[in-house]
Motif scaffolding. Sequence first.
Motif, PDB file in Angstrom:
ATOM      1  N   SER A 277      50.477  31.945  43.119  1.00 62.06           N
ATOM      2  CA  SER A 277      51.834  32.464  42.989  1.00 62.06           C
ATOM      3  C   SER A 277      52.023  33.150  41.642  1.00 62.06           C
ATOM      4  N   LEU A 278      51.518  32.516  40.589  1.00 60.98           N
ATOM      5  CA  LEU A 278      51.586  33.119  39.256  1.00 60.98           C
ATOM      6  C   LEU A 278      50.838  34.439  39.240  1.00 60.98           C
ATOM      7  N   ASP A 279      49.669  34.458  39.851  1.00 64.62           N
ATOM      8  CA  ASP A 279      48.841  35.666  39.912  1.00 64.62           C
ATOM      9  C   ASP A 279      49.593  36.821  40.576  1.00 64.62           C
ATOM     10  N   LYS A 280      50.182  36.548  41.731  1.00 65.25           N
ATOM     11  CA  LYS A 280      50.853  37.596  42.501  1.00 65.25           C
ATOM     12  C   LYS A 280      52.080  38.135  41.781  1.00 65.25           C
ATOM     13  N   ARG A 281      52.883  37.225  41.254  1.00 66.10           N
ATOM     14  CA  ARG A 281      54.120  37.660  40.608  1.00 66.10           C
ATOM     15  C   ARG A 281      53.829  38.375  39.290  1.00 66.10           C
TER      16      ARG A 281
ATOM     17  N   GLN B 120      41.717  47.793  33.491  1.00 67.00           N
ATOM     18  CA  GLN B 120      40.812  47.181  32.520  1.00 67.00           C
ATOM     19  C   GLN B 120      41.477  45.999  31.825  1.00 67.00           C
ATOM     20  N   LEU B 121      42.772  46.115  31.578  1.00 67.84           N
ATOM     21  CA  LEU B 121      43.504  45.021  30.941  1.00 67.84           C
ATOM     22  C   LEU B 121      43.415  43.753  31.778  1.00 67.84           C
ATOM     23  N   GLN B 122      43.602  43.875  33.080  1.00 70.16           N
ATOM     24  CA  GLN B 122      43.523  42.714  33.963  1.00 70.16           C
ATOM     25  C   GLN B 122      42.114  42.124  33.982  1.00 70.16           C
ATOM     26  N   SER B 123      41.119  43.005  34.065  1.00 72.19           N
ATOM     27  CA  SER B 123      39.730  42.553  34.113  1.00 72.19           C
ATOM     28  C   SER B 123      39.320  41.880  32.803  1.00 72.19           C
ATOM     29  N   GLN B 124      39.704  42.483  31.689  1.00 77.20           N
ATOM     30  CA  GLN B 124      39.347  41.931  30.382  1.00 77.20           C
ATOM     31  C   GLN B 124      40.064  40.610  30.123  1.00 77.20           C
ATOM     32  N   ALA B 125      41.299  40.495  30.605  1.00 77.39           N
ATOM     33  CA  ALA B 125      42.046  39.247  30.424  1.00 77.39           C
ATOM     34  C   ALA B 125      41.340  38.103  31.144  1.00 77.39           C
ATOM     35  N   LYS B 126      40.827  38.384  32.326  1.00 77.81           N
ATOM     36  CA  LYS B 126      40.105  37.362  33.090  1.00 77.81           C
ATOM     37  C   LYS B 126      38.838  36.938  32.359  1.00 77.81           C
ATOM     38  N   ASP B 127      38.105  37.911  31.823  1.00 79.37           N
ATOM     39  CA  ASP B 127      36.866  37.607  31.100  1.00 79.37           C
ATOM     40  C   ASP B 127      37.154  36.820  29.824  1.00 79.37           C
ATOM     41  N   ARG B 128      38.170  37.229  29.094  1.00 79.24           N
ATOM     42  CA  ARG B 128      38.494  36.557  27.837  1.00 79.24           C
ATOM     43  C   ARG B 128      39.002  35.142  28.082  1.00 79.24           C
ATOM     44  N   ALA B 129      39.791  34.971  29.140  1.00 77.63           N
ATOM     45  CA  ALA B 129      40.325  33.638  29.452  1.00 77.63           C
ATOM     46  C   ALA B 129      39.192  32.663  29.761  1.00 77.63           C
ATOM     47  N   ALA B 130      38.155  33.159  30.425  1.00 74.18           N
ATOM     48  CA  ALA B 130      37.026  32.302  30.795  1.00 74.18           C
ATOM     49  C   ALA B 130      36.227  31.852  29.579  1.00 74.18           C
ATOM     50  N   LYS B 131      36.350  32.575  28.469  1.00 77.09           N
ATOM     51  CA  LYS B 131      35.565  32.267  27.271  1.00 77.09           C
ATOM     52  C   LYS B 131      36.358  31.500  26.212  1.00 77.09           C
TER      53      LYS B 131
ATOM     54  N   SER C  16      42.034  23.345  36.720  1.00 79.03           N
ATOM     55  CA  SER C  16      41.284  24.260  35.862  1.00 79.03           C
ATOM     56  C   SER C  16      41.584  25.715  36.218  1.00 79.03           C
ATOM     57  N   ALA C  17      41.685  25.987  37.517  1.00 77.05           N
ATOM     58  CA  ALA C  17      41.993  27.349  37.959  1.00 77.05           C
ATOM     59  C   ALA C  17      43.381  27.768  37.491  1.00 77.05           C
ATOM     60  N   LEU C  18      44.336  26.843  37.569  1.00 76.89           N
ATOM     61  CA  LEU C  18      45.694  27.148  37.120  1.00 76.89           C
ATOM     62  C   LEU C  18      45.714  27.403  35.615  1.00 76.89           C
ATOM     63  N   GLN C  19      44.965  26.608  34.861  1.00 79.07           N
ATOM     64  CA  GLN C  19      44.876  26.826  33.413  1.00 79.07           C
ATOM     65  C   GLN C  19      44.349  28.231  33.128  1.00 79.07           C
ATOM     66  N   GLY C  20      43.346  28.651  33.893  1.00 80.39           N
ATOM     67  CA  GLY C  20      42.791  29.988  33.714  1.00 80.39           C
ATOM     68  C   GLY C  20      43.812  31.081  33.988  1.00 80.39           C
TER      69      GLY C  20
ATOM     70  N   LEU D  90      47.072  30.822  33.685  1.00 83.06           N
ATOM     71  CA  LEU D  90      48.032  30.815  32.582  1.00 83.06           C
ATOM     72  C   LEU D  90      47.471  31.534  31.360  1.00 83.06           C
ATOM     73  N   ASP D  91      46.200  31.286  31.068  1.00 86.69           N
ATOM     74  CA  ASP D  91      45.571  31.933  29.918  1.00 86.69           C
ATOM     75  C   ASP D  91      45.498  33.449  30.112  1.00 86.69           C
ATOM     76  N   GLN D  92      45.162  33.878  31.327  1.00 82.98           N
ATOM     77  CA  GLN D  92      45.110  35.314  31.613  1.00 82.98           C
ATOM     78  C   GLN D  92      46.480  35.961  31.430  1.00 82.98           C
ATOM     79  N   ALA D  93      47.501  35.304  31.978  1.00 81.78           N
ATOM     80  CA  ALA D  93      48.859  35.844  31.884  1.00 81.78           C
ATOM     81  C   ALA D  93      49.315  35.927  30.432  1.00 81.78           C
ATOM     82  N   GLU D  94      48.923  34.949  29.628  1.00 81.01           N
ATOM     83  CA  GLU D  94      49.322  34.948  28.220  1.00 81.01           C
ATOM     84  C   GLU D  94      48.612  36.056  27.442  1.00 81.01           C
ATOM     85  N   ILE D  95      47.351  36.299  27.755  1.00 73.62           N
ATOM     86  CA  ILE D  95      46.607  37.382  27.101  1.00 73.62           C
ATOM     87  C   ILE D  95      47.245  38.732  27.436  1.00 73.62           C
TER      88      ILE D  95
END
Length: 267
Positions: free
Chosen positions: A51-55, A95-106, A150-154, A156-161
């Motif tokens: 839900s967070l992802d979609k919105r 690219q912003l979305q893709s990079q946010a996902k990569d950075r959140a994972a690290k 863990s997925a939800l934490q990820g 949240l981190d992506q959205a914050e980035i």
Amino acid sequence: MNLIQKFLLFTVMFSYTSLYSQDSLLQQDLLSLPTKYFNKLQEKYESLGESLDKRAAKMLNKARKSEERLFKQLWKKDSTKAKELFGDVRTRYAQLQSQAKDRAAKLTVFSKLYSGRIDSLTTSLKFLEGTNLVPASIREKLPKGMEGLSALQGKLDQAEIIRKALQDRRKELTAALAHSGLGKYVKDFNKQVYYYQQQVNEYKEILKDPAKLEERIFGLLSKIPAFKDFFVNNSQLGQLFSLPGATAPPGSQSGGSLGLQTRASVM
């Protein structure tokens, strides 16, 4: 540990214990927890993450369209400046979305966005997984629940980035176009950035209020001395504050440059 740190840890660990009588049989209470709750734990938090992802994606798309309108208006006035300031807007947002996902994972434990609910529940499930306090039929479901958290934490981190990146972009465009005569379009972009930030804040607020069963699990476990030690050494909060007995993970670094909630901001 200073007084503020002691107070915060005490609040997280013991706020629920007053709900239960000291005379209750701890293990019996834990065994009475419904299996169906654990069955739905992963589904619940995965659903919240989706839900967070979609919105968030919807709000980000609106910000992109607003920036594209700005680009078109500036192009009419100064095409060279428009190219320099905006480039390929659609590609940049992808690219912003893709990079946010990569950075959140690290991100390390010190740079993740802190959620007391996710932290306390994850630590509780980890503890239960290694004990006989609940039946094997429940223990085997705990890893799935932790995966959902863990997925939800990820998410949240992506959205914050992304939120931080949009804030920086808002400042950049506001300064660059201050005397361009495009105030109407700049204001619209700023509004979309604000809406995105509000969306992220809404989910943070949702996670501040644990469900009754989550309160019950943490309240019961907080009575166990072994869990208190486990919490200090395995929770995100324990590592953020470097509590006595806690060991920081190898190679941990501060994530302040990402603009996330770090040890200093939690304090």
